[in-house]
Design a protein around this motif. Structure first.
Motif, mmCIF file in Angstrom:
data_model
loop_
_atom_site.group_PDB
_atom_site.id
_atom_site.type_symbol
_atom_site.label_atom_id
_atom_site.label_comp_id
_atom_site.label_asym_id
_atom_site.label_seq_id
_atom_site.Cartn_x
_atom_site.Cartn_y
_atom_site.Cartn_z
ATOM 1 N N VAL A 1 15.455 -0.124 -16.180
ATOM 2 C CA VAL A 1 15.363 0.887 -15.138
ATOM 3 C C VAL A 1 15.649 0.194 -13.807
ATOM 4 C CG1 VAL A 1 13.920 2.585 -13.966
ATOM 5 C CG2 VAL A 1 13.678 2.237 -16.425
ATOM 6 N N LEU A 2 16.597 0.733 -13.055
ATOM 7 C CA LEU A 2 17.039 0.125 -11.807
ATOM 8 C C LEU A 2 16.725 1.063 -10.649
ATOM 9 C CD1 LEU A 2 20.570 -0.912 -13.146
ATOM 10 C CD2 LEU A 2 18.479 -2.257 -13.218
ATOM 11 N N LEU A 3 15.993 0.581 -9.653
ATOM 12 C CA LEU A 3 15.604 1.378 -8.489
ATOM 13 C C LEU A 3 16.321 0.829 -7.266
ATOM 14 C CD1 LEU A 3 11.757 1.402 -9.166
ATOM 15 C CD2 LEU A 3 13.392 3.148 -9.842
ATOM 16 N N THR A 4 17.127 1.637 -6.624
ATOM 17 C CA THR A 4 17.851 1.201 -5.439
ATOM 18 C C THR A 4 17.278 1.868 -4.196
ATOM 19 O OG1 THR A 4 20.038 1.043 -4.395
ATOM 20 C CG2 THR A 4 19.624 2.986 -5.738
ATOM 21 N N ASP A 5 17.182 1.107 -3.098
ATOM 22 C CA ASP A 5 16.598 1.584 -1.837
ATOM 23 C C ASP A 5 15.169 2.084 -2.069
ATOM 24 O OD1 ASP A 5 18.626 1.060 0.053
ATOM 25 O OD2 ASP A 5 19.768 2.753 -0.695
ATOM 26 N N LEU A 6 14.346 1.218 -2.600
ATOM 27 C CA LEU A 6 12.981 1.591 -2.965
ATOM 28 C C LEU A 6 12.182 2.095 -1.766
ATOM 29 C CD1 LEU A 6 10.672 1.576 -5.098
ATOM 30 C CD2 LEU A 6 10.167 -0.757 -4.352
ATOM 31 N N ASP A 7 12.384 1.499 -0.593
ATOM 32 C CA ASP A 7 11.566 1.875 0.561
ATOM 33 C C ASP A 7 11.898 3.250 1.110
ATOM 34 O OD1 ASP A 7 10.539 -0.652 0.256
ATOM 35 O OD2 ASP A 7 10.372 -0.993 2.414
ATOM 36 N N HIS A 8 12.964 3.874 0.625
ATOM 37 C CA HIS A 8 13.286 5.238 1.039
ATOM 38 C C HIS A 8 12.868 6.259 -0.014
ATOM 39 C CE1 HIS A 8 15.980 2.852 3.667
ATOM 40 N NE2 HIS A 8 15.668 3.793 4.543
ATOM 41 N N MET A 9 12.096 5.815 -0.988
ATOM 42 C CA MET A 9 11.533 6.713 -1.984
ATOM 43 C C MET A 9 10.085 7.024 -1.598
ATOM 44 S SD MET A 9 12.870 5.039 -5.551
ATOM 45 C CE MET A 9 14.609 4.634 -5.817
ATOM 46 N N PRO A 10 9.525 8.121 -2.098
ATOM 47 C CA PRO A 10 8.108 8.402 -1.836
ATOM 48 C C PRO A 10 7.232 7.289 -2.379
ATOM 49 C CG PRO A 10 9.226 10.343 -2.725
ATOM 50 C CD PRO A 10 10.182 9.200 -2.867
ATOM 51 N N LEU A 11 6.157 6.986 -1.653
ATOM 52 C CA LEU A 11 5.236 5.954 -2.126
ATOM 53 C C LEU A 11 4.559 6.368 -3.428
ATOM 54 C CD1 LEU A 11 3.514 4.804 1.193
ATOM 55 C CD2 LEU A 11 5.217 3.574 -0.154
ATOM 56 N N LYS B 1 2.258 -0.990 4.160
ATOM 57 C CA LYS B 1 1.691 0.155 3.445
ATOM 58 C C LYS B 1 2.200 0.247 2.019
ATOM 59 C CE LYS B 1 0.983 5.144 3.962
ATOM 60 N NZ LYS B 1 1.268 6.332 4.802
ATOM 61 N N GLY B 2 3.439 -0.137 1.789
ATOM 62 C CA GLY B 2 4.019 -0.030 0.457
ATOM 63 C C GLY B 2 5.458 -0.492 0.473
ATOM 64 N N GLY B 3 6.166 -0.204 -0.619
ATOM 65 C CA GLY B 3 7.584 -0.522 -0.669
ATOM 66 C C GLY B 3 7.868 -1.915 -1.209
ATOM 67 N N ILE B 4 9.068 -2.393 -0.912
ATOM 68 C CA ILE B 4 9.573 -3.627 -1.506
ATOM 69 C C ILE B 4 8.804 -4.845 -1.014
ATOM 70 C CG2 ILE B 4 11.342 -4.012 0.242
ATOM 71 C CD1 ILE B 4 11.768 -4.478 -3.561
ATOM 72 N N ALA B 5 8.348 -4.850 0.246
ATOM 73 C CA ALA B 5 7.617 -6.010 0.761
ATOM 74 C C ALA B 5 6.275 -6.172 0.045
ATOM 75 C CB ALA B 5 7.403 -5.876 2.269
ATOM 76 N N ARG B 6 5.639 -5.084 -0.241
ATOM 77 C CA ARG B 6 4.361 -5.157 -0.977
ATOM 78 C C ARG B 6 4.593 -5.639 -2.401
ATOM 79 N NH1 ARG B 6 -0.084 -0.263 -1.112
ATOM 80 N NH2 ARG B 6 -1.648 -1.308 -2.390
ATOM 81 N N LEU B 7 5.670 -5.167 -3.026
ATOM 82 C CA LEU B 7 6.007 -5.620 -4.378
ATOM 83 C C LEU B 7 6.362 -7.104 -4.368
ATOM 84 C CD1 LEU B 7 6.356 -4.500 -7.268
ATOM 85 C CD2 LEU B 7 8.765 -4.104 -6.722
ATOM 86 N N TYR B 8 7.044 -7.555 -3.320
ATOM 87 C CA TYR B 8 7.387 -8.974 -3.197
ATOM 88 C C TYR B 8 6.125 -9.833 -3.122
ATOM 89 C CZ TYR B 8 8.586 -13.298 -0.754
ATOM 90 O OH TYR B 8 8.694 -14.616 -0.377
#
Length: 724
Positions: free
Chosen positions: A183-193, A251-258
């Motif tokens: 499963v590939l997610l592109t532009d994760l930070d522009h998706m709903p949290l 708050k969330g997004g790619i930086a939190r996942l990193y």
């Protein structure tokens, strides 16, 4: 051609020839590749063998040396050690190409169902048409495996030999069903949290995607890539020596996942001392006293070990050196040590996370990076508006942005403004005044009015603040701007009023006047009628109707345009509105209030102002989504009026003023077209029946006489001469 005579109808029906029959041998030959074991080619090796990419308008084979830093993140998606691979980096750094090569690896080497999730349906369709389809059609090995059926090649599905590639967008339905290996997610930070409704939240896109790969056990993988788009939530955060790659909390997004993963950063090998260091934007050295373009042209990277300055022309050489094990991605160990992928001392986590700094990105030049940063930084210093600076961090540098003034509003209160208030009398403009703006806020039973004096350098001072509450006809009633259009005539004297300039024999009329467009039902209609009347008298260039728009997402701070549609739908009004991004302008106003100690570019209050009026300037606080009233604060008219004043000043050209070429309305003395000798101003005030005393509110005018309706005239009869 098949011909079927139909004697009953007397016609002959013709049909296209039927397609040839498919033989069992052909069906078997088409199905046999599904029985092949997965190829042992890595994602990068498969891309070099099977994929063509567009380079300067020509399609040619994939080349790993263009973005060498993408080799490890791409190949690790096939590792059984990690369930999730997260990549954070600036825009145009090769993230999307990595996602495409991973998806097409499943087509050519390891046929298994794959899902790509884009940030929205319109963006999904655009991306498929402009990026994915072009890559497939121009890669013969891939295109040869694409089905030829009508439903085999759509925006949402690509059916290849032995596998299917689905392309969706982040909804609970897409991520709640189906079984996929990748499963590939592109532009994760522009998706709903969180996906799902308020009453039934189902989880974040990444966590829901992990559920879809469970059936594949250790072979399944979720790849998420994005540029950061969430600001730092704790401005007081400090780096931890035991976690050198940890990012500030968001708050969330790619930086939190990193932060939850192995936290890998790219390292170069210094050509002089041989030590490894991370190429970061804050290690670029340049002269910040020069213009942004000139400063960027001289930018060089400094090695923190030996101090060597590395020119931009060596960037590609140092990036390609990582393919020869000179530098590369370094992951954090449990005690902060830096390790290569596969080292036994790596953190025990199922997330392999990577963060690329914009200074190392292939398609970003240091000149443009420094130029955009310096331009945005200087604008933030001048206006207090950090929107462009935050965008530079997100899309160019590839890091979460920490607001510089977070918490600074607590340092500026009513007592602070009172301590730095000016002694200029009420209704008198300071000696440095070059033009005056008047802003009007429409309330239930009165108009709140503020006059603001401006210098050519952007310094401002509130010189008058009053309320118009008496009706123009002198009746024993309250003013009602929402119901009675005639009550708006009390504003007309504001256009003729003259504010004396301290120490001078002249005063200044308002350069521009702004009236709020929003309020109770009926205010918009009456504001439109008032503005149309001013346009008929040739004063449309002085009187403006303003409309505020909340949030920080607006690309422009102010724009002068007609409304596109009504609030309830339908065609918009045929008038021009001065639209304001109010939250961005409040950033500027608050920055001006913070400069009262230095003076230049400040907004001063007057000693004559009441405590309530000064408190209204600091009645709001900055939150994540915009400015809101502080708890217990009821009125904020002075702040809103100051925002209108700032919008008027910028619209008239405040930010374009050059010291050597000032327009006539921004010069001092009687050469200014708005300057009026005080003797003449007093005579005019007496003739109008208004109080010429500085600080006095203008007397209301009598309502204009209603014109006698003209007799209806019959239109001339039209004659169609062609039918005579």
């Amino acid at each position: 051609m098949v011909v079927i005579p139909d004697s009953r109808m007397g016609t002959v029906r013709r049909f296209a020839p039927l397609p040839p029959l498919t033989t069992p041998e052909e069906i078997l030959a088409d199905a046999l590749p599904m029985l092949d074991p997965p190829s042992r080619l890595t994602v990068t090796e498969a891309a070099e063998r099977y994929i063509n990419v567009q380079v300067q308008g020509a399609w040619q084979g994939f080349d790993r040396t263009v973005t060498p830093y993408m080799v490890e993140p791409s190949d690790v998606t096939q590792s059984r050690l990690f369930k999730v691979v997260a990549f954070m980096g600036p825009s145009q750094s090769g993230k999307t190409m990595m996602l495409q090569t991973v998806s097409l690896h499943a087509v050519t080497c390891d046929q298994n169902p794959t899902l790509i999730v884009h940030m929205s349906r319109p963006e999904r369709d655009k991306w498929v048409e402009e990026k994915l389809n072009q890559l497939i059609y121009n890669s013969p090995e891939v295109y040869g495996r694409l089905g030829r059926g009508r439903d085999d090649d759509t925006f949402s599905r690509k059916r290849f030999r032995g596998m299917r590639l689905l392309i969706g967008y982040p909804t609970p339905q897409v991520l709640s069903g189906g079984t996929y290996k990748t499963v590939l997610l592109t532009d994760l930070d522009h998706m709903p949290l969180v996906l799902g409704g308020k009453d039934n939240p189902e989880g974040s896109p990444v966590r829901m995607a992990v559920q879809r790969i469970k059936s594949y056990l250790s072979r399944g993988c979720v790849l998420a890539e994005s540029s950061p788009a969430f600001p730092v939530t704790d401005p007081s955060w400090q780096p931890d020596p035991a976690a050198p790659h940890l990012l500030p909390p968001v708050k969330g997004g790619i930086a939190r996942l990193y932060n939850d993963g192995t936290r890998a950063r790219l390292y170069w090998e210094c050509p002089d001392c041989g030590e490894e260091f991370e190429p970061r934007f804050d290690r670029l050295r340049y002269d910040d006293s020069l213009e942004p373009g000139a400063a960027g042209a001289g930018a060089e990277m400094e090695c923190p070990h030996c101090g060597t300055l590395i020119a931009h022309r060596h960037k590609m050489e140092l990036n390609r050196a990582i393919l020869k094990d000179r530098g590369g991605w370094r992951h954090e160990g449990p005690e902060g040590q830096l390790l290569a992928l596969g080292d036994a001392g790596m953190k025990k986590t199922d997330i392999a996370s990577y963060a690329l700094n914009g200074a190392a990105a292939t398609f970003a030049s240091w000149r443009n990076l420094v130029m955009q940063y310096e331009t945005a930084r200087r604008q933030a210093d001048l206006l207090g508006d950090e929107t462009d600076l935050a965008t530079t961090f997100y899309t160019e540098i590839g890091l979460p942005y920490c607001p510089r003034k977070a918490g600074a509003e607590d340092e500026i209160g009513a007592d602070f403004l009172r301590a730095h208030a000016q002694d200029t009398p009420r209704g008198v403009a300071p000696s440095w005044t070059r033009f005056i703006t008047v802003s009007v806020d429409v309330q239930g039973t009165y108009f709140a009015v503020q006059a603001t004096a401006w210098s050519e350098t952007g310094t401002a001072q509130i010189v008058d603040r009053f309320e118009l509450s008496a009706p123009p006809d002198g009746a024993e009633r309250v003013l009602d701007p929402a119901k009675l259009p005639g009550d708006w005539s009390v504003l007309l004297p504001l256009g003729r009023r003259v504010w004396p300039v301290e120490g001078a024999e002249y005063g200044l009329r308002a350069l521009a006047l702004a009236i709020d467009y929003q309020g109770r039902p009926g205010v918009s209609d009456n504001a439109e009628a008032f503005w149309r009347a001013r346009r008929k008298t040739g004063e449309a260039g002085r009187w403006f109707i303003t409309r505020g728009h909340g949030g920080f997402q607006h690309g422009s701070r102010i724009w002068y345009a007609s409304p596109e549609r009504k609030s309830g739908g339908g065609k918009g009004r045929n008038i021009k509105l001065l639209n304001m991004a109010t939250d961005r302008l409040k950033d500027t106003v608050f920055a001006m209030l913070g400069r009262v100690e230095t003076g230049t570019g400040a907004l001063f209050a007057g000693n004559w102002m009441t405590g309530e009026q000064i408190a209204e300037l600091v009645a709001e606080e900055r939150l994540a989504k915009g400015w809101e009233k502080k708890p217990g604060q009821v009125r904020n008219e002075t702040l809103d009026l100051s925002v209108q004043a700032r919008a008027l000043a910028e619209h008239k050209g405040l930010l374009r003023l050059a010291p050597g070429a000032l327009p006539d309305w921004a010069v001092g003395g009687l050469e200014n077209p708005n300057a009026v000798p005080m003797a003449q101003a007093k005579a005019q005030a007496l003739a109008d029946g208004t109080d010429p005393t500085p600080g006095a509110a203008p007397s209301p005018e009598a309502p204009p006489e209603v014109p006698v309706p003209r007799p209806r005239q019959t239109a001339p009869r039209r004659i169609n001469f062609l039918k005579r």
